[in-house]
Design an enzyme around this catalytic site. Structure first.
Site: not given
Length: 646
Positions: A170-172, A174, A189
């Protein structure tokens, strides 16, 4: 271990310290101690559920952070009879597209790290399928969540944290209500994963991840973080506002969550970075140096210009009360910093060494520099290396690993072509050697990204790096007979994932120390990644030193730790700072250039696209600038060291 006062606000109750932490955070001395505590908690939960006749539903993570936890659980299964037959597990994520048997897949990771070594039932562990057709992905992700719900939800969720704050993938950006889905990986990432994949171009761009909402539905959550590279993101998640820009901050809303971190990962937390701001502290010498250098930098004032008002306005009135005068404290700290600076890292002959970082005697020392990779010596302490040689000391370098996985295939091909052409050009008819190189060349031309280099390829790449290291030694001025290539066995796996150090690794180090009987040892002291090569190499050195410490010659041996090209010791920690002139900086750069395979597109570049000489020069100039800012002499650059004591 240190545990926070977990008040959600910033003001503690009467008699309690102020806390800035919004998530319960446990700080351990190192990752091994922390991992042991987490593994024990998981084992206790498994056994509790067994006694209740219920399944234990675990959410599991991949990456470097949980590896030791899994290793301890495997040991507990073998030695303590811990059974996993009642365990049902769900992994957080998987790359997409990714075959389950790929060396990069999380399926393979989990089998190798845990599942193949315990008695968990094959039908009871679930990992997102990276091969699902895109047309079926939405239904598949829904069914994955439904399967978790069908067994009663997650009893325990283990998490790591990305450098950008991601949990799972869950990346920035999300949202807190996000569900299990296919996501596009953030560039940072992918860069962080590029080491495992042998380059950014091999890292998948997409992944399947459990969403934030199902993660928060777990009844208990534990997040792991090791090393200084995670320090800033941990501070933001624990002390900062809840924000989609740092998905780990969503955990502030969970009723039963703990962050479990080592001291390095905790270094940016307020209670660690400026402990005097949250509670009373013991004002020993180290704490005073830390506070005064921090105050000087915060106010952009040289140490000798700090006033009593500066102390009082910044939470250090009790220091003044204890010592009476800021002026005297300023002079004391200034003098300590001044005494760390020396142009004689091996000690200055015929000089009073009372306030010098190194002893004057013996005037000519035997020096042993441990270099984890074949270029760490020149990158991290090249100026000091040169000084030691120029000042007449007997300098040996021990290259602990071959460094073969950091050589690009095209560099190896260039080397192979040279050998084959050399043999042909001079009429050297060595059919076996020529065939060996031709087979290697054929492999490199047709290898798939998921294939591990053959032993022959690793040999070629290792020879290439050995030649570069020898060139550096000649450049600095030591005979190649004083270059020792240890080829420690733990490293020779052909992949980024290494074996644990063993008795053979430690014995190799111990034998070399015993052979040289050094007066000085230099070793890499940057332990940001507890599973990284530098940390493993130091563990072997430390074990060898502890086994040798009673030997007579070790009583006159001092050990100095340097750091890599990415970070430097904090100013209050530095015990020896070796200045460099502009000419010496240039000469160090030329020494780094001897490592041609590490220029122009390094395999493991990391998040910093600059070449190693650029990184090293910025770090060295930054250290010198910091001394200058604090009011000490101005130098072009500096290399810094901390002394390790038995």
């Amino acid at each position: 271990m240190q545990t926070a006062n977990h008040s959600k606000g910033t003001a503690g109750t009467i008699g309690q310290p102020i806390t800035y932490e919004k998530i319960p955070t446990q700080i351990f001395a190192d990752s091994k101690e922390a991992s042991n505590a987490v593994a024990r908690e998981i084992a206790d939960l498994i056994r509790q559920k067994q006694n209740e006749g219920k399944p234990c539903v675990l959410g599991l993570a991949t990456g470097s952070s949980p590896k030791t936890v899994y290793a301890i659980l495997v040991r507990m299964h073998r030695e303590e009879g811990l059974s996993f037959r009642n365990v049902i597990s769900f992994n957080l994520d998987e790359y997409y597209q990714m075959e389950p048997d790929s060396i990069y897949s999380y399926h393979r990771f989990m089998k190798e790290q845990l599942f193949d070594h315990v008695d968990i039932l094959k039908e009871n562990y679930f990992i997102p399928d990276g091969t699902v057709p895109s047309s079926s992905l939405r239904d598949y992700c829904t069914s994955y969540e439904n399967r978790i719900n069908a067994v009663g939800g997650l009893d325990f969720q283990l998490l790591g944290i990305g450098g950008n704050g991601h949990i799972g993938f869950n990346e920035p950006g999300a949202l807190i209500n996000s569900r299990t889905r296919l996501i596009t990986l953030d560039h940072s990432t992918r860069v962080a994963a590029s080491m495992e994949f042998g380059g950014l171009h091999n890292v998948p761009r997409k992944a399947i991840t459990l969403g934030v909402a199902p993660i928060l539905n777990a009844r208990r959550i534990v997040l792991l973080a090791w090393g200084e590279r995670k320090a800033s993101v941990i501070q933001r998640a624990v002390e900062g506002p809840v924000s989609e820009l740092n998905p780990a901050s969503y955990l502030q809303a969970h009723p039963d969550v703990s962050f479990v971190v080592d001291e390095s990962a905790a270094s940016e937390l307020t209670r660690i970075k400026t402990p005097w701001a949250v509670d009373s502290v013991v004002w020993d010498n180290k704490m005073i140096k830390k506070a005064i250098t921090h105050l000087s930098r915060t106010l952009s004032k040289p140490i000798l210009k700090l006033t009593d008002k500066d102390y009082n306005d910044n939470g250090m009135s009790d220091l003044l009360a204890q010592y009476g005068s800021g002026y005297e404290i300023n002079i004391n700290v200034f003098n300590q910093l001044q005494h760390t600076i020396t142009g004689w890292p091996g000690g200055k002959p015929d000089a009073d060494d009372t306030y010098r970082p190194e002893r004057a005697l013996p005037a000519k020392k035997r020096v042993l520099i441990f270099s984890p990779h074949p270029d760490d010596d020149i990158i991290s302490m090249g100026g000091t290396f040169q000084r030691l040689v120029d000042q007449g000391h007997e300098v040996h370098v021990a290259y602990q690993t071959s460094g073969n996985i950091a050589v690009a295939d095209d560099e190896a091909l260039r080397f192979i072509d040279f050998v084959v052409d050399f043999n042909n050009g001079f009429g050297i008819d060595n059919e076996e050697t020529n065939q060996l190189f031709l087979d290697a060349k054929n492999f490199l031309r047709h290898t798939k990204d998921s294939e591990i280099d053959t032993p022959e390829i690793r040999k070629v790449k290792g020879l290439l790096r050995r030649g570069e290291a020898k060139a550096t030694c000649r450049f600095v001025g030591i005979p190649t007979s004083q270059a020792h290539f240890l080829n420690m066995p733990f490293y020779e796996t052909g992949t980024v994932q290494k074996k644990p150090i063993g008795a053979e690794d430690i014995q190799i180090i111990e034998n070399l120390i015993d052979e040289i009987k050094p007066h000085q040892i230099y070793a890499a002291g940057d332990f940001a990644d507890p599973h990284g090569t530098h940390k493993v190499c130091w563990d072997a050195i430390e074990a060898a030193l502890n086994r040798s410490k009673e030997k007579e010659y070790m009583k006159d041996c001092w050990v100095w730790l340097y750091r890599g090209a990415w970070a430097e010791w904090d100013i209050y920690e530095i015990e020896m700072a070796v200045p460099m002139s502009p000419d010496q900086v240039l000469k160090k750069r030329q020494g780094i250039f001897k490592h041609q395979s590490q220029k122009d597109g390094v395999v493991f570049q990391g998040e910093d696209s600059r070449e190693f000489w650029q990184r090293a020069e910025e770090r060295n100039r930054g250290t010198a600038h910091l001394y200058d800012e604090l009011g000490l002499a101005e130098y072009e650059a500096m290399e810094a060291f901390v002394r390790w004591k038995f």
